[in-house]
Design a protein around this motif. Structure first.
Motif, PDB file in Angstrom:
ATOM      1  N   PRO A  12       0.793  -1.233   0.000  1.00 45.04           N
ATOM      2  CA  PRO A  12       0.000   0.000   0.000  1.00 45.04           C
ATOM      3  C   PRO A  12       0.826   1.283   0.000  1.00 45.04           C
ATOM      4  CG  PRO A  12      -0.750  -1.508   1.714  1.00 45.04           C
ATOM      5  CD  PRO A  12       0.423  -2.146   1.070  1.00 45.04           C
ATOM      6  N   ALA A  13       1.929   1.304   0.747  1.00 51.47           N
ATOM      7  CA  ALA A  13       2.739   2.535   0.816  1.00 51.47           C
ATOM      8  C   ALA A  13       3.336   2.855  -0.557  1.00 51.47           C
ATOM      9  CB  ALA A  13       3.846   2.376   1.853  1.00 51.47           C
ATOM     10  N   GLY A  14       3.988   1.856  -1.157  1.00 52.67           N
ATOM     11  CA  GLY A  14       4.621   2.084  -2.459  1.00 52.67           C
ATOM     12  C   GLY A  14       3.620   2.437  -3.541  1.00 52.67           C
ATOM     13  N   LEU A  15       2.482   1.767  -3.503  1.00 51.18           N
ATOM     14  CA  LEU A  15       1.471   1.991  -4.547  1.00 51.18           C
ATOM     15  C   LEU A  15       0.818   3.362  -4.416  1.00 51.18           C
ATOM     16  CD1 LEU A  15      -0.158  -1.551  -4.505  1.00 51.18           C
ATOM     17  CD2 LEU A  15       1.304  -0.612  -6.316  1.00 51.18           C
ATOM     18  N   LEU A  16       0.539   3.773  -3.171  1.00 50.51           N
ATOM     19  CA  LEU A  16      -0.097   5.093  -2.990  1.00 50.51           C
ATOM     20  C   LEU A  16       0.859   6.192  -3.440  1.00 50.51           C
ATOM     21  CD1 LEU A  16      -2.402   6.896  -2.065  1.00 50.51           C
ATOM     22  CD2 LEU A  16      -1.489   6.745   0.280  1.00 50.51           C
ATOM     23  N   LEU A  17       2.145   6.045  -3.089  1.00 55.39           N
ATOM     24  CA  LEU A  17       3.125   7.042  -3.534  1.00 55.39           C
ATOM     25  C   LEU A  17       3.215   7.041  -5.057  1.00 55.39           C
ATOM     26  CD1 LEU A  17       5.252   9.179  -2.924  1.00 55.39           C
ATOM     27  CD2 LEU A  17       6.951   7.347  -2.701  1.00 55.39           C
ATOM     28  N   ALA A  18       3.187   5.853  -5.666  1.00 54.28           N
ATOM     29  CA  ALA A  18       3.253   5.758  -7.130  1.00 54.28           C
ATOM     30  C   ALA A  18       2.064   6.479  -7.761  1.00 54.28           C
ATOM     31  CB  ALA A  18       3.280   4.291  -7.555  1.00 54.28           C
TER      32      ALA A  18
END
Ligand code: FAS
Ligand code: PHB
Length: 389
Positions: A12-18
């Motif tokens: 979730p962290a990486g995807l939201l930042l992406a």
């Protein structure tokens, strides 16, 4: 290869930042060590704070969340003999949204793939170098070839077992870690939820949580010793134990059925000493692990990303490093507030095998005071629905 930001980790962290960087037309490459299917197979959090929901809607991945997510205006607490409700709407003028982390992750993957974002799966041997210079590099293996990506900023969203946190020199020497002697045995079942909202229980036999994903999909947890194994728990044994952890007038309403997932999550606490060093930032579980009792893990990942995104935009658009320099202090301030809340909820609601009778009586009294004190319920409501960013 060259890009502006490398994101390590496709949770979730990486995807939201992406998603946020894509919308801002900031160039990035996201590298994930597993397959997308593996990432989507993990059953984890279920409660979203308003700030998390707002960010997902703002980047355009909130349609299913808005149509399928359940808005809850409060939460129940129980013991073996008592049962009471805390009204978030009345006490904090806020609500929570119940929508599984798996669905959040699925929605973001679908959007990023539709947008043609640069996502790399099954990246092995990921390493970071030069993060204390203006030209950090990330290297990884994929299908037998070693790749190197030059970039301006690296964001470690690679979770508790990732490589990023210890690349920050001060973290390798000092961080805050505690392994609790308990775990959560959780199941997912295609049965209607026990109640219309979540129930947290401190029973004479230990903690239990009745949660849900929809009107036909329920998520339940019981506290077990951290040494326990899911194989020792048949569905029948789980349901019998769960019933014993709520008052009879509640558990008599429980609808049981076959589990479609069963796993144990160990309870631990971890906070890194620093969430950044030079051009390396940490977001989410790579920087901190909170016990799931406060439903903060996923939501802290979202607030980290909010602060990290601001710092990245300031650097990329204005060549201003102030945000990068202040990121760790800013993010950790909210992390420690959420850790305090999660630690308090965990110790109030669980029976610890190594605690003495005096401490148990204090925790019973803590829950009893919560039941009778509107001001305590107001503080809980403000924390549970999400402190301001
Ligand atoms: P994640 O761990 O979700 O994602 C990190 C990603 O990085 C993973 O996909 C991993 O494969 C990848 N990765 C790791 N190392 C890498 C490398 N070297 N190179 C490339 N990729 C790498 N929170 C709650 O609020 N409620 C809950 O009930 C709850 N239950 C949980 C149960 C379990 C078993 C776990 C582990 C966590 C649970 N959490 C819960 C917390 C959880 O929801 C996290 O807070 C959330 O997943 C945080 O998201 P990320 O920071 O993206 O980390
Ligand atoms: C969940 O639904 O998985 C859930 C809800 C609340 C928590 C932890 C997990 O505190």
């Amino acid at each position: 290869m060259r890009t502006q930001v490398v994101i390590i980790g496709g949770g979730p962290a990486g995807l939201l930042l992406a998603c946020k960087l894509f919308k801002k037309q900031i160039d990035f490459i996201l590298i994930e060590q597993r397959t997308k299917e593996y990432v989507l197979s993990r059953i984890r959090a279920g409660v979203l704070e308003t700030g998390t929901v707002n960010q997902l809607v703002d980047v355009g991945v909130g349609d299913r969340l808005k149509s399928e997510g359940q808005i809850h205006g409060g939460v129940y607490f129980s013991t073996s003999y008592d049962f009471f409700h805390i009204n978030f709407r009345q006490l904090a003028n806020k609500t929570i949204t119940v929508y599984g982390q798996t669905e959040v992750t699925r929605d973001m993957y679908e959007a990023l793939e539709a947008w043609g974002a640069n996502l790399i799966f099954e990246a092995k041997g990921v390493d970071i170098s030069g993060h204390q210079s203006p030209q950090p590099k990330v290297t990884y293996d994929n299908e037998g070839t070693r790749y190197e990506i030059k970039c301006d900023i690296v964001v470690g969203c690679d979770g508790f077992h990732g490589i990023s946190k210890n690349k920050i020199s001060v973290n390798a020497e000092h961080s805050y870690f505690a392994q609790l002697p308990i775990g959560w045995l959780g199941i997912l079942s295609e049965t209607p939820p026990l109640k219309d909202e979540l129930i947290y229980s401190r029973s004479d036999r230990g903690f239990a949580l009745a949660s849900m994903r929809s009107d036909t999909l329920s998520r339940y947890y019981v506290q077990v010793p951290v040494t326990e194994s899911p194989e020792n728990w048949s569905d029948d044994r789980f349901w019998e134990e769960l019933k014993l952890r709520f008052p009879v007038h509640i558990s008599s309403e429980l609808e049981t059925g076959p589990s479609i997932e069963k796993s144990i999550a160990p309870l631990r606490t971890y906070v890194s000493k620093s969430m950044s060093e030079g051009r390396l930032l940490l977001c989410g579980d790579s920087a901190h692990i909170v016990p799931p009792t406060g439903a903060k893990g996923l939501n802290l990942a979202a607030s980290d990303v909010y602060y990290a995104y601001e710092a990245i935009v300031e650097h990329v658009n204005n060549n201003n490093q102030t945000g990068l320099k202040n990121y760790s202090e800013k993010a950790l301030k909210r992390v420690w507030k959420s850790m305090r809340f999660s630690w308090w909820m965990t110790h109030m609601l669980h029976l610890f095998p190594d605690s003495d009778r005096f401490t148990e009586k204090i925790m019973e009294s803590e829950l009893s005071q919560l039941r009778n004190s509107i001001s305590m319920q107001k503080v809980l409501s403000e924390n549970y629905t999400g402190l301001p960013y």
